[in-house]
Design an enzyme around this catalytic site. Structure first.
Site, PDB file in Angstrom:
ATOM      1  N   GLU A 181      -0.644  -8.740   7.505  1.00  0.00           N
ATOM      2  CA  GLU A 181       0.787  -8.595   7.247  1.00  0.00           C
ATOM      3  C   GLU A 181       1.592  -8.605   8.540  1.00  0.00           C
ATOM      4  O   GLU A 181       1.121  -8.186   9.603  1.00  0.00           O
ATOM      5  CB  GLU A 181       1.045  -7.282   6.497  1.00  0.00           C
ATOM      6  N   ARG A 217       5.740  -3.118  14.084  1.00  0.00           N
ATOM      7  CA  ARG A 217       5.524  -2.469  15.374  1.00  0.00           C
ATOM      8  C   ARG A 217       5.628  -3.479  16.510  1.00  0.00           C
ATOM      9  O   ARG A 217       6.146  -3.170  17.580  1.00  0.00           O
ATOM     10  CB  ARG A 217       4.153  -1.802  15.395  1.00  0.00           C
ATOM     11  N   ASN A 233      -7.998 -11.163 -12.104  1.00  0.00           N
ATOM     12  CA  ASN A 233      -7.724  -9.737 -12.321  1.00  0.00           C
ATOM     13  C   ASN A 233      -6.274  -9.410 -11.959  1.00  0.00           C
ATOM     14  O   ASN A 233      -5.598  -8.641 -12.663  1.00  0.00           O
ATOM     15  CB  ASN A 233      -8.674  -8.886 -11.489  1.00  0.00           C
ATOM     16  N   ARG A 270      -0.635  -8.123 -13.385  1.00  0.00           N
ATOM     17  CA  ARG A 270       0.726  -8.359 -12.885  1.00  0.00           C
ATOM     18  C   ARG A 270       1.490  -9.421 -13.666  1.00  0.00           C
ATOM     19  O   ARG A 270       2.728  -9.403 -13.657  1.00  0.00           O
ATOM     20  CB  ARG A 270       0.671  -8.738 -11.400  1.00  0.00           C
TER      21      ARG A 270
END
Length: 220
Positions: free
Chosen positions: A86, A90, A169, A174
């Site tokens: 991701e 920072r 899955n 979702r």
């Protein structure tokens, strides 16, 4: 293949390893056999799906580039049989990119505030939060601390590498009316790409293994 989602998001297919025949080959290796004719290969995929023999589908692997609000990403990351990388708040200065739901998103809800005003209030908070974020950075506060003032509708980006078994899955959970509407839109995009790259597997999944509802109600 790239599909735009919500106001600023997207799902982009970066890479795919394998296809329907990858699952066929993986299943037949148990009997030291390879591909047959198209009809029998397709029938095998249906048999595997119908009887819950899912490991052959793990040999089909997708990598997606996803841009989504943080609250969507956090739901997404609950699907753990996958690999993620991701955007880092920072190491990178975060852009002014926030998901602002349209007034239509609130249709059907009994709100005491008009939907248009809800959208305005969200935009006002976002503006204030991002200004504060910039002020903190400009005053020398490290990015890893300054970012904590930003709300969950900030867009993030991540790579998602997942095999077809885990992808199915994800769609079961979702691509379903019980999931939050925003992640449903991403699931529909994933389903569209899955269908294009693995049409036999997708069709068998819908017929025998899909536990949700919206994929049967919409055209993907």
């Amino acid at each position: 293949m790239k599909i735009d989602i919500l106001d600023k998001g997207f799902v982009e297919l970066v890479d795919v390893m394998g296809n329907d025949l990858s699952a066929v080959r993986a299943a037949r290796v148990s009997f030291d056999m390879g591909l047959k004719d198209e009809e029998r290969d397709r029938h095998l995929i249906e048999y595997l799906m119908k009887h819950g023999h899912e490991t052959p589908f793990e040999h089909i692997v997708f990598t997606f580039h996803v841009k989504a609000p943080i609250f969507v990403a956090r739901q997404w990351f609950r699907h753990r049989i996958a690999s993620y990388n991701e955007l880092s708040g920072r190491y990178s200065k975060l852009s002014y990119e926030f998901y602002i739901p349209s007034p239509e998103r609130l249709e059907g809800y009994k709100t005491t505030i008009p939907p248009e005003r809800v959208t305005e209030k969200i935009s006002e908070i976002v503006d204030k939060a991002y200004r504060t974020y910039l002020e903190l950075i400009e005053s020398g506060v490290p990015r890893e601390v300054a970012r904590i003032v930003l709300p969950l509708n900030l867009y993030t980006r991540f790579f998602w590498t997942v095999n077809a078994r885990s992808l199915m899955n994800f769609l079961n959970l979702r691509a379903d009316s019980h999931a939050q509407w925003e992640i449903q839109q991403y699931a529909l995009a994933i389903a569209r790409i899955f269908k294009e790259k693995c049409p036999w597997t997708f069709e068998a999944f819908l017929k025998y293994a899909y536990k949700g509802d919206i994929l049967k109600e919409v055209q993907v």
